[in-house]
Design a protein around this motif. Structure first.
Motif, short mmCIF file in Angstrom:
data_model
loop_
_atom_site.label_atom_id
_atom_site.label_comp_id
_atom_site.label_asym_id
_atom_site.label_seq_id
_atom_site.Cartn_x
_atom_site.Cartn_y
_atom_site.Cartn_z
N ASN A 183 0.74 -1.23 0.03
CA ASN A 183 -0.11 -0.24 0.13
C ASN A 183 0.91 1.22 0.09
OD1 ASN A 183 -2.45 -1.48 0.23
ND2 ASN A 183 -2.32 -1.74 2.32
N ALA A 184 2.12 1.29 0.03
CA ALA A 184 3.02 2.25 0.02
C ALA A 184 3.37 3.04 -1.45
CB ALA A 184 4.39 1.91 0.57
N GLN A 185 3.37 4.17 -1.30
CA GLN A 185 3.93 4.82 -2.63
C GLN A 185 5.23 4.61 -3.10
OE1 GLN A 185 1.92 7.47 -4.23
NE2 GLN A 185 3.36 6.74 -5.83
N ASP A 186 5.21 4.15 -4.51
CA ASP A 186 6.43 3.94 -5.06
C ASP A 186 7.22 5.19 -5.53
OD1 ASP A 186 8.53 3.40 -6.97
OD2 ASP A 186 7.34 1.82 -8.15
N LEU A 187 8.34 5.27 -4.49
CA LEU A 187 9.27 6.58 -4.71
C LEU A 187 9.84 6.85 -5.94
CD1 LEU A 187 10.67 6.55 -0.91
CD2 LEU A 187 8.63 7.46 -1.78
N GLU A 188 10.14 5.91 -6.67
CA GLU A 188 10.67 6.26 -7.82
C GLU A 188 9.54 6.73 -9.05
OE1 GLU A 188 13.61 6.85 -11.01
OE2 GLU A 188 13.75 6.38 -8.54
N VAL A 233 7.16 13.64 -11.00
CA VAL A 233 7.67 15.10 -10.86
C VAL A 233 8.47 15.45 -12.14
CG1 VAL A 233 9.10 16.61 -9.59
CG2 VAL A 233 7.39 15.01 -8.49
N ARG A 234 9.23 14.72 -12.53
CA ARG A 234 10.13 15.01 -13.51
C ARG A 234 9.22 15.08 -14.75
NH1 ARG A 234 12.68 12.95 -18.22
NH2 ARG A 234 14.62 13.92 -18.45
N VAL A 255 15.77 15.31 -10.85
CA VAL A 255 15.24 15.42 -9.72
C VAL A 255 15.86 14.53 -8.71
CG1 VAL A 255 12.91 14.78 -8.79
CG2 VAL A 255 12.99 15.28 -11.19
N ASN A 256 15.73 15.28 -7.64
CA ASN A 256 16.63 14.98 -6.33
C ASN A 256 15.99 13.38 -5.81
OD1 ASN A 256 18.01 17.22 -6.29
ND2 ASN A 256 16.89 18.21 -4.65
N ARG A 257 16.70 12.50 -5.59
CA ARG A 257 16.30 11.27 -5.07
C ARG A 257 15.57 11.30 -3.65
NH1 ARG A 257 17.15 7.05 -8.38
NH2 ARG A 257 18.82 7.39 -9.96
N LEU A 258 14.44 10.49 -3.31
CA LEU A 258 13.81 10.70 -2.07
C LEU A 258 14.36 9.65 -1.01
CD1 LEU A 258 11.55 11.33 -4.48
CD2 LEU A 258 9.98 11.33 -2.56
N GLY A 262 12.90 18.51 -4.31
CA GLY A 262 13.92 19.41 -4.92
C GLY A 262 14.25 18.99 -6.70
N ALA A 263 14.70 19.77 -7.46
CA ALA A 263 15.07 19.39 -8.74
C ALA A 263 15.85 20.58 -9.30
CB ALA A 263 14.01 19.22 -9.91
#
Length: 243
Positions: free
Chosen positions: A34-39, A45-46, A64-67, A111-112
């Protein structure tokens, strides 16, 4: 009998530990599902940034900065909203407010680094202080304009006819700060003084008592009356005074 009871007790404890571990593992698996896929979030965002800047610039590069991988957000693939914070609107370091607008909302700032490339006007050759810019003095060069300060030119017409304030090297960026509007009147010139009261304008000859550019005020001597007055420069060789 004592040994049998001890063995059973230890076996039960081991079984409970195993069951507990399996329960924790199951919870972790459920949470991951159920977690958001960060990639996916990063690439979304990109894509949004690329669409935004490609509408304004021909060439764009985006990183784009990595989370933080420890970040846990509820999955929200279909209800994401983005808001770009770019004060200069020409890239560089930006921040993207990213919101989930589902039943379990969340907000993160990502951030980006944006590079936007434009054909910037530069000096084709070395120029000296006092030179008046001609078409042959200028050319274009593709540059990352997100790293440039304001005041550069994209159109050569904006620089033509202006006076160079200091020596410039070949390839140097043409900016407002290194150019002047050329002098329209020099001290000692005999010029036209246009005196107007609204309905009637009378032209007389005058002597300029200082240098000046269009839009500036200078002192002039009316050669007919010998009066010294302050007048506005309206074009080369012409000043105006209104009563």
């Amino acid at each position: 009998m004592h040994r049998v009871r001890t063995f059973c007790a230890k076996s039960c404890q081991l079984g409970l530990l195993l069951l507990g571990s399996l329960a924790i593992y199951a919870c972790d698996v459920a949470a991951s599902a159920n977690a958001q896929d960060l990639e996916y979030l990063r690439q979304s965002v990109r894509t949004h940034l690329l669409t935004h800047y490609e509408n304004q610039y021909e060439t764009v590069e985006i990183e784009v900065n990595r989370l933080d991988p420890r970040l846990r957000l509820e999955d929200c693939k279909d209800q994401l909203a983005f808001s770009i914070r770019d004060l200069s609107n020409n890239g560089g370091a930006v921040s993207v407010k990213t919101e989930c607008r589902s039943h379990s909302p969340w907000t993160v700032y990502i951030g980006a680094q944006i590079k936007v490339f434009e054909e910037v006007v530069v000096a084709r050759r070395a120029l000296s202080r006092g030179d008046i810019i001609q078409p042959s003095d200028l050319t274009h060069k593709k540059m990352n304009s997100s790293e440039l300060r304001n005041g550069y030119f994209l159109d050569v017409q904006a620089a033509l006819g202006k006076e160079v304030r200091r020596n410039l090297d070949a390839g140097e960026i043409m900016r407002d700060g290194v150019l002047n509007i050329p002098l329209a009147i020099n001290r000692g010139d005999i010029i036209t003084l246009a005196s107007s009261n609204g309905a009637i304008t009378v032209n007389t000859r005058a002597e300029a008592l200082s240098n000046g550019r269009v839009g500036e005020q200078i002192r002039v001597r009316n050669l007919t009356s010998e009066r010294i007055i302050v007048a506005n420069i309206v074009k080369s060789g012409v000043v105006e005074v209104k009563y």
